[in-house]
Design a protein around this motif. Structure first.
Motif, mmCIF file in Angstrom:
data_model
loop_
_atom_site.group_PDB
_atom_site.id
_atom_site.type_symbol
_atom_site.label_atom_id
_atom_site.label_comp_id
_atom_site.label_asym_id
_atom_site.label_seq_id
_atom_site.Cartn_x
_atom_site.Cartn_y
_atom_site.Cartn_z
ATOM 1 N N ASP A 189 0.851 -1.188 0.000
ATOM 2 C CA ASP A 189 0.000 0.000 0.000
ATOM 3 C C ASP A 189 0.893 1.247 0.000
ATOM 4 O OD1 ASP A 189 -1.912 1.943 0.320
ATOM 5 O OD2 ASP A 189 -2.938 0.939 1.976
ATOM 6 N N HIS A 190 1.160 1.749 -1.178
ATOM 7 C CA HIS A 190 2.097 2.859 -1.321
ATOM 8 C C HIS A 190 1.615 4.132 -0.622
ATOM 9 C CE1 HIS A 190 4.542 0.635 -4.133
ATOM 10 N NE2 HIS A 190 3.450 0.307 -4.799
ATOM 11 N N ALA A 191 0.340 4.413 -0.730
ATOM 12 C CA ALA A 191 -0.200 5.635 -0.131
ATOM 13 C C ALA A 191 -0.090 5.600 1.390
ATOM 14 C CB ALA A 191 -1.650 5.838 -0.544
ATOM 15 N N LEU A 192 -0.444 4.481 1.983
ATOM 16 C CA LEU A 192 -0.355 4.361 3.437
ATOM 17 C C LEU A 192 1.099 4.372 3.896
ATOM 18 C CD1 LEU A 192 -2.112 4.148 5.916
ATOM 19 C CD2 LEU A 192 -2.076 1.661 5.680
ATOM 20 N N SER A 193 1.971 3.761 3.103
ATOM 21 C CA SER A 193 3.400 3.786 3.415
ATOM 22 C C SER A 193 3.931 5.216 3.420
ATOM 23 C CB SER A 193 4.171 2.951 2.397
ATOM 24 O OG SER A 193 5.559 3.068 2.604
ATOM 25 N N ASP A 194 3.527 5.998 2.430
ATOM 26 C CA ASP A 194 3.934 7.402 2.362
ATOM 27 C C ASP A 194 3.422 8.194 3.554
ATOM 28 O OD1 ASP A 194 5.240 6.899 0.003
ATOM 29 O OD2 ASP A 194 3.687 7.792 -1.279
ATOM 30 N N LEU A 195 2.197 7.897 3.965
ATOM 31 C CA LEU A 195 1.627 8.585 5.118
ATOM 32 C C LEU A 195 2.426 8.280 6.390
ATOM 33 C CD1 LEU A 195 -0.650 10.307 6.360
ATOM 34 C CD2 LEU A 195 -1.912 8.180 6.694
ATOM 35 N N PHE A 196 2.739 7.002 6.596
ATOM 36 C CA PHE A 196 3.528 6.632 7.770
ATOM 37 C C PHE A 196 4.924 7.248 7.708
ATOM 38 C CE2 PHE A 196 0.693 2.802 8.472
ATOM 39 C CZ PHE A 196 0.185 3.267 9.663
ATOM 40 N N GLU A 197 5.501 7.310 6.522
ATOM 41 C CA GLU A 197 6.820 7.911 6.381
ATOM 42 C C GLU A 197 6.776 9.408 6.697
ATOM 43 O OE1 GLU A 197 10.462 8.095 3.149
ATOM 44 O OE2 GLU A 197 8.710 6.829 2.768
ATOM 45 N N PHE A 198 5.725 10.081 6.251
ATOM 46 C CA PHE A 198 5.569 11.503 6.553
ATOM 47 C C PHE A 198 5.421 11.733 8.052
ATOM 48 C CE2 PHE A 198 2.653 15.126 7.225
ATOM 49 C CZ PHE A 198 3.475 16.139 6.775
#
Length: 64
Positions: A32-41
């Protein structure tokens, strides 16, 4: 309770939160790229808070 133990406790909590968010971002990277980006942010925001806290701790040690 003096200031340094409070800052140390806050720093430890932030470190744990950062590690968990970074791990979650890494684990979700393939699915899940979008959720991964959110967690990274969120992890980057926590890291910024952690760096500000370290700066404050350094100043407290220097001036005490």
């Amino acid at each position: 309770m003096s200031t340094q133990p409070k800052l140390r406790e806050k720093r430890d909590k932030l470190k744990n939160k950062y590690a968990q968010l970074a791990e979650d971002a890494y684990n979700l990277r393939q699915t899940d790229h979008a959720l991964s980006d959110l967690f990274e942010f969120k992890a980057m925001k926590v890291l910024h808070k952690l760096r500000k806290l370290r700066f404050l701790e350094r100043d407290l040690v220097r001036f005490n």
